[in-house]
Structure formats: structure tokens, C-alpha cells
Design a protein around this motif. Structure first.
Motif, PDB file in Angstrom:
ATOM      1  N   THR A  38      -5.402  -5.018  -0.445  1.00 35.14           N
ATOM      2  CA  THR A  38      -4.870  -4.183   0.629  1.00 35.14           C
ATOM      3  C   THR A  38      -3.413  -3.830   0.367  1.00 35.14           C
ATOM      4  O   THR A  38      -2.530  -4.671   0.535  1.00 35.14           O
ATOM      5  CB  THR A  38      -4.985  -4.945   1.972  1.00 35.14           C
ATOM      6  OG1 THR A  38      -6.346  -5.307   2.174  1.00 35.14           O
ATOM      7  CG2 THR A  38      -4.517  -4.080   3.127  1.00 35.14           C
ATOM      8  N   PRO A  39      -3.131  -2.578  -0.037  1.00 37.47           N
ATOM      9  CA  PRO A  39      -1.735  -2.196  -0.248  1.00 37.47           C
ATOM     10  C   PRO A  39      -0.932  -2.364   1.038  1.00 37.47           C
ATOM     11  O   PRO A  39      -1.442  -2.100   2.133  1.00 37.47           O
ATOM     12  CB  PRO A  39      -1.830  -0.709  -0.627  1.00 37.47           C
ATOM     13  CG  PRO A  39      -3.243  -0.502  -1.061  1.00 37.47           C
ATOM     14  CD  PRO A  39      -4.067  -1.481  -0.290  1.00 37.47           C
ATOM     15  N   GLY A  40       0.286  -2.815   0.896  1.00 37.01           N
ATOM     16  CA  GLY A  40       1.136  -3.030   2.070  1.00 37.01           C
ATOM     17  C   GLY A  40       1.304  -4.495   2.398  1.00 37.01           C
ATOM     18  O   GLY A  40       2.228  -4.865   3.111  1.00 37.01           O
ATOM     19  N   LEU A  41       0.396  -5.323   1.895  1.00 34.03           N
ATOM     20  CA  LEU A  41       0.523  -6.767   2.097  1.00 34.03           C
ATOM     21  C   LEU A  41       1.065  -7.414   0.832  1.00 34.03           C
ATOM     22  O   LEU A  41       0.867  -6.910  -0.270  1.00 34.03           O
ATOM     23  CB  LEU A  41      -0.849  -7.402   2.383  1.00 34.03           C
ATOM     24  CG  LEU A  41      -1.604  -7.005   3.638  1.00 34.03           C
ATOM     25  CD1 LEU A  41      -2.926  -7.761   3.700  1.00 34.03           C
ATOM     26  CD2 LEU A  41      -0.768  -7.296   4.879  1.00 34.03           C
ATOM     27  N   LYS A  42       1.694  -8.563   1.012  1.00 33.66           N
ATOM     28  CA  LYS A  42       2.043  -9.433  -0.109  1.00 33.66           C
ATOM     29  C   LYS A  42       1.306 -10.743   0.119  1.00 33.66           C
ATOM     30  O   LYS A  42       1.080 -11.132   1.275  1.00 33.66           O
ATOM     31  CB  LYS A  42       3.554  -9.651  -0.202  1.00 33.66           C
ATOM     32  CG  LYS A  42       4.300  -8.349  -0.482  1.00 33.66           C
ATOM     33  CD  LYS A  42       5.812  -8.548  -0.556  1.00 33.66           C
ATOM     34  CE  LYS A  42       6.490  -7.206  -0.826  1.00 33.66           C
ATOM     35  NZ  LYS A  42       7.968  -7.337  -0.882  1.00 33.66           N
ATOM     36  N   ASP A  58      11.413 -11.460   3.733  1.00 36.86           N
ATOM     37  CA  ASP A  58      10.877 -10.193   3.242  1.00 36.86           C
ATOM     38  C   ASP A  58      10.755  -9.188   4.385  1.00 36.86           C
ATOM     39  O   ASP A  58      10.539  -9.558   5.535  1.00 36.86           O
ATOM     40  CB  ASP A  58       9.514 -10.410   2.582  1.00 36.86           C
ATOM     41  CG  ASP A  58       9.165  -9.298   1.611  1.00 36.86           C
ATOM     42  OD1 ASP A  58       9.659  -9.347   0.471  1.00 36.86           O
ATOM     43  OD2 ASP A  58       8.422  -8.373   2.012  1.00 36.86           O
ATOM     44  N   GLU A  59      10.872  -7.926   4.043  1.00 37.88           N
ATOM     45  CA  GLU A  59      10.809  -6.862   5.059  1.00 37.88           C
ATOM     46  C   GLU A  59       9.378  -6.376   5.307  1.00 37.88           C
ATOM     47  O   GLU A  59       9.157  -5.436   6.062  1.00 37.88           O
ATOM     48  CB  GLU A  59      11.686  -5.679   4.626  1.00 37.88           C
ATOM     49  CG  GLU A  59      13.181  -5.998   4.584  1.00 37.88           C
ATOM     50  CD  GLU A  59      13.731  -6.453   5.940  1.00 37.88           C
ATOM     51  OE1 GLU A  59      13.286  -5.927   6.970  1.00 37.88           O
ATOM     52  OE2 GLU A  59      14.586  -7.357   5.949  1.00 37.88           O
ATOM     53  N   ASP A  60       8.406  -6.987   4.645  1.00 39.91           N
ATOM     54  CA  ASP A  60       7.014  -6.566   4.785  1.00 39.91           C
ATOM     55  C   ASP A  60       6.138  -7.774   5.106  1.00 39.91           C
ATOM     56  O   ASP A  60       6.555  -8.911   4.916  1.00 39.91           O
ATOM     57  CB  ASP A  60       6.552  -5.877   3.491  1.00 39.91           C
ATOM     58  CG  ASP A  60       7.236  -4.530   3.311  1.00 39.91           C
ATOM     59  OD1 ASP A  60       7.039  -3.663   4.172  1.00 39.91           O
ATOM     60  OD2 ASP A  60       8.000  -4.374   2.338  1.00 39.91           O
ATOM     61  N   LYS A  95       0.190 -11.126  -5.023  1.00 41.48           N
ATOM     62  CA  LYS A  95       0.563  -9.725  -4.816  1.00 41.48           C
ATOM     63  C   LYS A  95       1.988  -9.724  -4.317  1.00 41.48           C
ATOM     64  O   LYS A  95       2.222 -10.270  -3.242  1.00 41.48           O
ATOM     65  CB  LYS A  95      -0.389  -9.086  -3.807  1.00 41.48           C
ATOM     66  CG  LYS A  95      -0.071  -7.661  -3.434  1.00 41.48           C
ATOM     67  CD  LYS A  95      -0.559  -6.726  -4.502  1.00 41.48           C
ATOM     68  CE  LYS A  95      -0.457  -5.285  -4.068  1.00 41.48           C
ATOM     69  NZ  LYS A  95      -1.522  -4.864  -3.174  1.00 41.48           N
TER      70      LYS A  95
END
Lengths: 378, 351
Positions: free
Chosen positions: B163-167, B187-189, B264
């Protein structure tokens, strides 16, 4: 030592659910009664707000501004459909019929600090919180100037951090727990903000509605759950959505008040939401407000509402168009006359024309930017 | 295309794992996470923690033991038993200036929150064209080997990596747990912070005091080697090192073990450089193998280091079976362990 790969057996997958022969069944056409708001004989827990009378003590200037926004929302909405039907915009989804409820709610909030979490019918609400006709036409025409998403999202997915309009997605009711969270943060940080989250009666079937209301009730959070009940979730009528007459009845299960209000009566909605906002700011917790409205258009530009409701039904509801009702009310109380009305309508017409023109001329997003902002960029 | 990182982290992080332990406190994984979150909450009053049983009980694994007493009910929330509500509320908190650290009691129970995680948290920055962001951490125990059966053992990290947008991070040592949790909170995400529940009390190690940071996206060379590379993460790092020691003793082979730490973003550079050196790669995960992190790493090696390979890339993963069974013999049959890794490693060395 390479891994041995076996040849798969062939043969189609058989399954009872894959034969496609089961006929789809649907409800008979539903013709709800039009005698004002039917608040349900069988349910008792929601309060029913009385119809508004007079001008509710609001300055005429404010009343005219409310009217201007209802009319502007209608004009932008109609223009969205025009450019869609002309083949210049891929998609339109609108809020025609909901405008008075939204403006009544917006003006009951402190638009300089409160937070709104709209859904896709909240065009008027978004205008009241500061988006412009130009912003909206940029979105409709998929131009880079769309402030909500740079035209990444479909139109009507409103959002602006600066204006405290929380970015919206397409799955319904996901914004309701967010409102619980923004309200929790407001309470913890002592910002005095009220959060207002909007959704349809269909959205009230989702688990997120329950989880958000339950959490907010426990912590007595400054949040208003604002249901714009337009009787249909795309094609599914309310009686197949829930076994009760009023979404607002559900509030009793969360320990806070539920109020049913005629969503075509702007001032009645204003009063109810004002009381809810005051309650929230006093630290007394959430309110579930259910505004009974009607959607004049198909669900979206890809829908055909003639397949599930009759033209007569739509016509009958159009006779109670909130825009016309509010105009009549303002004439009655002396806040609007022919001259002012002509002036307001003229201004709106130019504004929408200019917004359309500007959006037509505006550039599309640069295709090389499609992969930007997946994560924070350093 | 694999880009070189701005600075070589391999040497530094190799050193890090071989620090003289003298003077550094030894902590279990659960102690390291507890202490780090405690320090972070002391330093930043925007941080709140919420989840089922995190308050009065201090977490079912005791990660937040004592937090309620120190920070109070406003910052340590015992939530209703509703995962979507936990994550959805945390997202709203993040949108309005807080730094929520949400606990999902077991990764197996995160599924009701998938809409909130994948459609909301992960996409908020992208869909708003950078107007909004969603800085939050989701902590969740994962992994098997604890007789947790189907619903207290899952390793479904690949879904989130996809899922792009997650780490996504999964520390294998107490020191990395500290460094990565600090990085995740800063982290900002949105970051999914995976804690292997078998390691909570089993794995102990030195934990540096003070500002110990481990950037997201940097692997750790758990041990140097020249004849084959094992790439893995989480509990499997320890199983791989055990297998590597046995095989090394038998065959004299020198095995490099890479602990991904961060799933990720993936540290492609460290993986590829290692395989270029050793020419043989074994990728290990205790998750189901199909479309797993191991699949991705194997594909990466195939694309970026094909010409350097002396053997096919091999994988040891859980089979395509819905999850760990309860009964010990069944569980053992399902789980990846040092023995299964060792068997594959011997074949790889002999190739």
C-alpha cells in the motif's frame, strides 16, 4: 535443485454463486408521503425540531448572505452538470436539494475556527467554509488549480487544510471516526473547536458510524454528526436501509441527543445545529442531527434515477425546493426585495461564468507530478 | 533501478551491532519499546496512545504498563473494542495536531481497520496533493510460534507493504526497536510498527541510552559473510543466524545475514550489494510466501543482480495455508525455523 513446478489440473471452477442465473430482485417503486417531514410514528427517542418562524433574530445581512450561498451552490451545481453533459467534464455529483440544510449548519458554526468533514454532497457547506466557485470548477474540469487535490480526486471530494475542510475520500462514513479524532484533539488541546461531520442515511449503516458515535459519546466530545437524509442511497430507499424512520433515533444508543429537523427549512436547521454547537462548546458532548432533505438529481452523472424513482415523486419534492422556500421566507421578513434579488442573481451569474471561464483556461496538472506527495518530501 | 544511498550505512550499522555492551543496559524487546514510548511521551505532549487495554491493564503485553498513572486518561486511552474506530479516531487526532500511537492488540485483528489504514491514512497526503498529512504510528504484535493459532499469529505485513503511502518496520533487536520507534513517531507519514510477540521477552540486547535513532529504510547487516546472503526480518533474523552458525560450522561457509528492519521503504542498495558480493541469496519470511516481502526481495535480486548470481534465488516461507495451527506438531509443521532455513541454506551452498 531448481524448485519443481507442477502442472495445474484443468477444469472450470464450479460454484453455486457463479452461475449468474439468480434473478435480481428489487423493491417496488417507493413514493414517500410529502406531508412535511415524516418523523415516524413508531420511534420515540429523537427530538423533532419545530419549523422555523420569522427571521430567527438574524441580521438581514446575514440572511442575505445565507441566501447568496444557497443560490451560488445551486448555480455552481447546475453548471457542473452542464459541462458534464457537454462532454467537458468526466463526472459530476451534486447536492441539489441539500443546500439549505448545509448553509443552515455552516452558519451555526464558528467558520473562523471550527472543523468540517464533508461528504460528496456538501458543495454549499464547502462554499460557506471558504471554497470558491472557481475552486470548484477547477475540480470539475480536472485542472491543477483544484485546491482539494490538484485534480487527483474526482470532483466533490472537498478539502482544504487552510479552511479546515478535512480531505474526503469516496468510501462512505470513514470521515466520522476522523471527526471523533479531530474533536478529541480539539478537547485535549483546548482549541474550543467544534467538528461537524456530514453523511447520508446510507452512510449511517456503516460500522464507522457506530464506532465514531460510540467513541464520541463516551468522551463527550465536541462533535456534531450531521446526517443529510435524502431517502435514497443511490437507488436503495430508506426502508431497505434501516428498520427505523429516523437515523437520529440511534443517538439514544450512544448517550447523546438526536434531533430530526426539516432540511428544507434553513433557519430550523440553523437553530438545531446552533444548539448542538453550543452544547459541544459547553463540554456536554455530541449531537446527532438528522436533516430530512431530498436529492433532486440522479446520484451522479453516471446514474439514471428513473430506474428507481418516479418523475412525479421528484417533481413533487421540487415543489419544496429549499432555495425557493428560503427566498419566499426572506421576502416575507423583508430581507429580500426584487432589486436585491436581481443584484444577487446577477453577481452569481457572473461569478459562475467567470469561474467556468477561468477553469476552462487553466492548465491541467503536469503529468510528471503524478507520483509526487506519496510521502513527505524532504 | 537501485540507487545508492547518500551515505553508506552498512559499515556504521555493522559497527552498531558489535558495540561493546559495557555500560549499556540490557533490555528485552518489550522493555525497549515500553521505555522508548515512555520517553517519547515525556518529551512531546502531542503524543497520545490509544487502543484496547492500553490504560488500566497497561497493554496485554504490558508495553504501556504505568502509562496511565504517569500521563493520565487524556493521553492514554482505553478505547472501545473497535479497530476501525481506533484507527479512524487516531487519523482525526493526527489531522488536528496530535501524534497518536495506536495499538492494535494483535495484527490478526487489524482487518476491520483496513479501510481506515489503506483508503484513509495511506492516501491522505496523496489525495490532498500534500495539503494534509497523517503522522501516526500503528503498533501491532505479529508473528507466530507462541501457540496463538490462526488469530494470534498472523504475519500479514505484505498487505501494508503493498500500500503506497504507508511505511512498515519490524525490528529484530531491542536497540533497533528503540531507534525505529523514535523514527516512526517523528515521521510525517503513517508507520506500521510491527513487534514480534515471540521476541517480546525472549530477545534481549544492549539498548543505547539517549538519542538513539535508526532511520526508516535502512537495513542492518546482522552478520558479515562472503559465500551466501540470507535476507530476512523480525524473529526470522534470529532463526537465520542460528541456521547460519550451524551451516558455517559444518561447511566452513561464510554467511551474511541482512536484517531488513524496514520493510517499506526497502533498503534495496544493501540487499543488492550483498548479493553482488556473495552471489547466492536465500530470502526468508515467516509469512505466507505468495506475494510476500520475500517475493519482492527475490524479484529485486533477479532484476538488479542477475548477472552476479551463481544460483537461483531461493526462498523459505510459510506455506500457502491460512495461518498457524494451534496444536504444537501442526504449528511446528507450519512455522519457518532454523532447521528449515538450514536445509535450504545447505542446498544453496552446495549449488
Amino acid at each position: 535443485m531448481a524448485t519443481e513446478i507442477k502442472r495445474p489440473s484443468t477444469g472450470a471452477i464450479q460454484g453455486a454463486f457463479h452461475d449468474g442465473t439468480t434473478p435480481r430482485t428489487g423493491p417496488d417503486s417507493i413514493h414517500p408521503p410529502l406531508d412535511h417531514v415524516d418523523v415516524g410514528a413508531g420511534t420515540i427517542s429523537a427530538t423533532v425540531a419545530p419549523p422555523s418562524v420569522g427571521d430567527e433574530g438574524l441580521p438581514h445581512e446575514t440572511l442575505r448572505e445565507m441566501y447568496r450561498l444557497v443560490a451560488l451552490a445551486r448555480a455552481v451545481d447546475e453548471r457542473m452538470w452542464q459541462v458534464n453533459r457537454a462532454g467537458r467534464a468526466p463526472f459530476a455529483v451534486s447536492g441539489q436539494g441539500h443546500e439549505a440544510a448545509q448553509i443552515g449548519a455552516a452558519f451555526a458554526l464558528d467558520r473562523s475556527k471550527d472543523i468540517v468533514l464533508p461528504y460528496y454532497r456538501d458543495l454549499a457547506l464547502s462554499l460557506a467554509f471558504g471554497l470558491t466557485a472557481s475552486d470548484l470548477m477547477m475540480s470539475v474540469l480536472a485542472k491543477a488549480g483544484d485546491p482539494a487535490s490538484g485534480a487527483r480526486q474526482m470532483p466533490a471530494h472537498y478539502g482544504s487544510a487552510r479552511l479546515r475542510i478535512v480531505t474526503a475520500s469516496s468510501p462512505v462514513s470513514t470521515q466520522l471516526p476522523h471527526a471523533t479524532g479531530t474533536a478529541y484533539a480539539a478537547k485535549l488541546r483546548g482549541t474550543g473547536q467544534v467538528s461537524l461531520a456530514c453523511f447520508g442515511e446510507g452512510g449511517s449503516s456503516k460500522g464507522d458510524f457506530h464506532e465514531a458515535c460510540n467513541f464520541a459519546g463516551i468522551h463527550k466530545l465536541p462533535v456534531i454528526f450531521f446526517c443529510e437524509n435524502n431517502r435514497y442511497a443511490i437507488s436503495v430507499p430508506q426502508n431497505l436501509q434501516m428498520a427505523i424512520d429516523n437515523v437520529a433515533d440511534r443517538a439514544a444508543g450512544y448517550g447523546f441527543p438526536g434531533v430530526v429537523v426539516d432540511g428544507t427549512d434553513l433557519l430550523a436547521v440553523h437553530q438545531v445545529v446552533k444548539a448542538a454547537a453550543d452544547r459541544a462548546r459547553r463540554g456536554e458532548g455530541p449531537t446527532l442531527v438528522e436533516a430530512k432533505v431530498y436529492r433532486f438529481t440522479p446520484h451522479t452523472s453516471d446514474d439514471d434515477d428513473r430506474t428507481y424513482r418516479s418523475p412525479e415523486e421528484v417533481k413533487a419534492w421540487r415543489a419544496r425546493d429549499p432555495l425557493a422556500l428560503f427566498e419566499a421566507r426572506l421576502r416575507e421578513v423583508g430581507a429580500l426585495d426584487d432589486e436585491t434579488l436581481t443584484e444577487i442573481k446577477g453577481r452569481i451569474k457572473s461569478e459562475v461564468n467567470e469561474a467556468t471561464e477561468a477553469a476552462e483556461q487553466a492548465p491541467f496538472p503536469d503529468p510528471t507530478t503524478f507520483d509526487r506527495h506519496v510521502y513527505a518530501e524532504r | 533501478m537501485v540507487q545508492a544511498p547518500e551515505r553508506s550505512v552498512t559499515a556504521q550499522l555493522t559497527d552498531d551491532t558489535r558495540l561493546d555492551d559495557g555500560g549499556m543496559p540490557q533490555k528485552s524487546l518489550v522493555e525497549a519499546i515500553h521505555d522508548t514510548l515512555l520517553e517519547e511521551m515525556r518529551a512531546d505532549d502531542r503524543i497520545v496512545t490509544l487502543g484496547e487495554d492500553v490504560g488500566r491493564r497497561g497493554g496485554v503485553f504490558r508495553v504501556t504498563a504505568g502509562f496511565l498513572e504517569e500521563f493520565g486518561e487524556d493521553r492514554v486511552l482505553d478505547t472501545p473494542l473497535a479497530e476501525s474506530g481506533i484507527i479512524g479516531t487516531a487519523i482525526g487526532m493526527a489531522l488536528n495536531g496530535l501524534r497518536p500511537v495506536a495499538e492494535i492488540q494483535f495484527l490478526d485483528f487489524i482487518h476491520p481497520a483496513m479501510d481506515q489504514i489503506m483508503n484513509e491514512a495511506a492516501r491522505i497526503r496523496y489525495r490532498s496533493n500534500n495539503d494534509f498529512s497523517c503522522p501516526m504510528v500503528i503498533r501491532a504484535p505479529f508473528g507466530g510460534g507462541v501457540h496463538g493459532a490462526l488469530y494470534h499469529s498472523q504475519s500479514i505485513e505484505a498487505v501494508f507493504v503493498h500500500t503506497p503511502g504507508l511505511k512498515v518496520v519490524a525490528p529484530a533487536t531491542p536497540a533497533d526497536a528503540k531507534g525505529l520507534l523514535r523514527a516512526a513517531i517523528r515521521d510525517e507519514d503513517p508507520v506500521l510498527f510491527l513487534e514480534h510477540k515471540k521476541m517480546y521477552r525472549l530477545i534481549k540486547g544492549p539498548v543505547p541510552e539517549g538519542d538513539h535513532d535508526v532511520p526508516l529504510g535502512q537495513a542492518r547487516i546482522a552478520q558479515d559473510g562472503t559465500d551466501a546472503t540470507i535476507v530476512t526480518y523480525g524473529m526470522m533474523v534470529h532463526e537465520a543466524q542460528k541456521a547460519a552458525a550451524e551451516v558455517a560450522q559444518e561447511t566452513g561457509a561464510s554467511i551474511e545475514v541482512i536484517d531488513l528492519r524496514s520493510l517499506k521503504p526497502l533498503d534495496e542498495w544493501t540487499i543488492v550489494e550483498s548479493v553482488k558480493k556473495t552471489a547466492k541469496a536465500l530470502v526468508v519470511t515467516e509469512a505466507n510466501g505468495l506475494c510476500s516481502v520475500a517475493s519482492e526481495v527475490a524479484a529485486l535480486i533477479g532484476e538488479a543482480a542477475f548477472a552476479y548470481l551463481d544460483a537461483p534465488v531461493m526462498r523459505v516461507t510459510a506455506p500457502d495455508v491460512p495461518a498457524t495451527p494451534y496444536s504444537p506438531p501442526l504449528e511446528q509443521a507450519f512455522m519457518v525455523d532454523a532447521e528449515k532455513i538450514g536445509a535450504a541454506l545447505r542446498r544453496l551452498i552446495a549449488y
